[in-house]
Motif scaffolding. Structure first.
Motif, short mmCIF file in Angstrom:
data_model
loop_
_atom_site.label_atom_id
_atom_site.label_comp_id
_atom_site.label_asym_id
_atom_site.label_seq_id
_atom_site.Cartn_x
_atom_site.Cartn_y
_atom_site.Cartn_z
N MET A 1 53.43 48.75 46.22
CA MET A 1 54.62 48.73 45.36
C MET A 1 55.68 49.69 45.91
O MET A 1 56.86 49.35 46.00
CB MET A 1 54.24 49.12 43.94
N LYS A 2 55.23 50.89 46.32
CA LYS A 2 56.18 51.89 46.82
C LYS A 2 56.78 51.49 48.16
O LYS A 2 57.97 51.68 48.40
CB LYS A 2 55.50 53.26 46.92
N GLU A 3 55.96 50.93 49.04
CA GLU A 3 56.43 50.59 50.39
C GLU A 3 57.22 49.29 50.42
O GLU A 3 58.20 49.16 51.14
CB GLU A 3 55.22 50.40 51.34
N TYR A 4 56.76 48.31 49.66
CA TYR A 4 57.27 46.94 49.81
C TYR A 4 58.12 46.50 48.61
O TYR A 4 59.02 45.67 48.75
CB TYR A 4 56.05 46.01 50.00
N ASN A 5 57.82 47.04 47.44
CA ASN A 5 58.55 46.75 46.21
C ASN A 5 58.80 45.26 45.97
O ASN A 5 59.95 44.80 45.96
CB ASN A 5 59.89 47.52 46.23
N PRO A 6 57.74 44.48 45.75
CA PRO A 6 57.91 43.03 45.55
C PRO A 6 58.68 42.71 44.27
O PRO A 6 58.58 43.45 43.29
CB PRO A 6 56.47 42.52 45.46
N GLU A 7 59.41 41.60 44.32
CA GLU A 7 60.11 41.13 43.11
C GLU A 7 59.25 40.14 42.34
O GLU A 7 59.41 39.98 41.14
CB GLU A 7 61.42 40.45 43.51
N LEU A 8 58.37 39.46 43.07
CA LEU A 8 57.45 38.51 42.43
C LEU A 8 56.03 38.78 42.95
O LEU A 8 55.82 38.87 44.15
CB LEU A 8 57.85 37.07 42.78
N VAL A 9 55.09 38.90 42.00
CA VAL A 9 53.68 39.11 42.38
C VAL A 9 52.87 37.92 41.87
O VAL A 9 53.00 37.50 40.72
CB VAL A 9 53.13 40.43 41.78
N ILE A 10 52.05 37.38 42.76
CA ILE A 10 51.24 36.19 42.45
C ILE A 10 49.78 36.57 42.64
O ILE A 10 49.37 37.00 43.73
CB ILE A 10 51.64 35.04 43.41
N GLY A 11 48.98 36.44 41.58
CA GLY A 11 47.58 36.86 41.68
C GLY A 11 46.71 36.03 40.75
O GLY A 11 47.16 35.04 40.16
N PRO A 12 45.44 36.44 40.59
CA PRO A 12 44.52 35.68 39.74
C PRO A 12 44.88 35.78 38.26
O PRO A 12 45.70 36.61 37.86
CB PRO A 12 43.16 36.34 40.00
N SER A 13 44.21 34.95 37.47
CA SER A 13 44.48 34.89 36.03
C SER A 13 43.71 35.97 35.27
O SER A 13 42.59 36.33 35.65
CB SER A 13 44.05 33.51 35.52
N LEU A 14 44.30 36.43 34.19
CA LEU A 14 43.59 37.37 33.31
C LEU A 14 42.44 36.66 32.60
O LEU A 14 41.56 37.30 32.04
CB LEU A 14 44.57 37.95 32.27
N ASN A 15 42.45 35.32 32.63
CA ASN A 15 41.37 34.52 32.01
C ASN A 15 40.25 34.18 32.99
O ASN A 15 39.57 33.17 32.84
CB ASN A 15 41.95 33.22 31.44
N GLU A 16 40.09 35.02 33.98
CA GLU A 16 39.05 34.81 34.99
C GLU A 16 37.68 35.23 34.46
O GLU A 16 37.58 36.18 33.69
CB GLU A 16 39.36 35.69 36.22
N THR A 17 36.65 34.55 34.93
CA THR A 17 35.29 34.99 34.59
C THR A 17 34.66 35.77 35.75
O THR A 17 33.67 36.47 35.55
CB THR A 17 34.39 33.79 34.26
N HIS A 18 35.22 35.63 36.96
CA HIS A 18 34.66 36.37 38.09
C HIS A 18 35.12 37.83 38.02
O HIS A 18 36.33 38.10 37.94
CB HIS A 18 35.11 35.74 39.41
N GLN A 19 34.20 38.74 38.04
CA GLN A 19 34.54 40.15 37.80
C GLN A 19 35.54 40.70 38.83
O GLN A 19 36.40 41.53 38.48
CB GLN A 19 33.28 41.02 37.74
N ASP A 20 35.44 40.28 40.07
CA ASP A 20 36.38 40.78 41.09
C ASP A 20 37.78 40.23 40.85
O ASP A 20 38.78 40.94 40.95
CB ASP A 20 35.92 40.37 42.50
N HIS A 21 37.86 38.95 40.52
CA HIS A 21 39.16 38.32 40.27
C HIS A 21 39.82 38.95 39.04
O HIS A 21 41.02 39.23 39.03
CB HIS A 21 39.00 36.82 40.04
N LYS A 22 39.00 39.17 38.01
CA LYS A 22 39.52 39.75 36.77
C LYS A 22 40.06 41.16 37.01
O LYS A 22 41.09 41.55 36.49
CB LYS A 22 38.42 39.77 35.70
N THR A 23 39.35 41.91 37.83
CA THR A 23 39.79 43.28 38.14
C THR A 23 41.14 43.25 38.86
O THR A 23 42.05 44.02 38.52
CB THR A 23 38.74 44.00 39.02
N ILE A 24 41.29 42.36 39.83
CA ILE A 24 42.58 42.26 40.55
C ILE A 24 43.68 41.86 39.56
O ILE A 24 44.79 42.42 39.59
CB ILE A 24 42.49 41.25 41.72
#
Ligand code: ZN
Length: 207
Positions: free
Chosen positions: A93-116
């Motif tokens: 965030m500090k180096e690149y400061n994206p305007e749009l972030v695309i990631g996994p859903s908060l409705n994930e069941t996979h623990q790693d995906h949910k954490t991200i």
């Protein structure tokens, strides 16, 4: 626009938003892809431990992504490493400061995906718009609100990128097959008046 794509493991970003990645690249947006684990413990028996990392690099090269970061958090243990994961995101965030972030859903069941997903919201909620891609085999529910229309060439390129993951074809993952990828893009296309599309949840939209 400056965009950040977050992939818990190698292949997640292509599966969830490969067509969108290809389209946004074509439209000359600035793109950074960050992958958090190369899953060294999950390669099929007898294959080198860095196989998935190599497959990811091939996939990014094929798409024309030049800017990517590879972290090596331990697969399936992201919840225990959540603070370190947030720290890496904060650096981005500090180096690149994206305007749009695309990631996994908060409705994930996979623990790693949910954490991200959770750390993505914690990190970027006040600085970027945030959308989540779908992975129906992992999503308990999914609320598609944003549709990105795709051309035939975009979906073809997504399929081609995923063909680099020979490890996943050995494991016979159905969601890697061309039939599945095309069918899901057609479903989202039908919903949004396009031939093909990828769907996203809108977590936060900043104007
Ligand atoms: Zn994954």
């Amino acid at each position: 626009m400056r965009m950040l794509f977050l992939s818990p493991h190698t292949d997640d970003i292509e599966l969830g938003s490969g067509g969108t990645l290809v389209k946004f690249l074509k439209e000359k947006n600035e793109i950074l892809v960050a992958v958090f684990s190369t899953c060294e413990d999950a390669v099929p028996k007898g294959m080198p431990r860095d196989t998935l990392k190599k497959e990811f690099v091939k996939s990014m090269r094929q798409a024309g992504v030049k800017n990517y970061k590879i972290f090596n958090f331990s697969n399936k243990n992201f919840p225990k490493q959540r603070q370190e994961i947030l720290d890496r995101m904060t650096e981005i965030m500090k180096e690149y400061n994206p305007e749009l972030v695309i990631g996994p859903s908060l409705n994930e069941t996979h623990q790693d995906h949910k954490t991200i997903a959770e750390e993505m919201v914690r990190c970027f909620k006040k600085t970027a718009s945030i959308i989540s891609y779908e992975q129906p085999w992992n999503n308990l529910k999914f609320n598609p609100k944003l549709f990105v229309s795709l051309e035939e060439e975009d979906i073809n390129k997504k399929i081609k990128m995923l063909k680099n993951y020979k490890t996943q074809f050995i494991l016979q993952r159905i969601y890697f097959t061309e039939d599945f990828l095309r069918a899901l893009a057609i479903v989202r296309g039908v919903q949004s008046g396009n031939k093909y599309a990828e769907a996203f949840e809108v977590v936060r939209w900043r104007i």
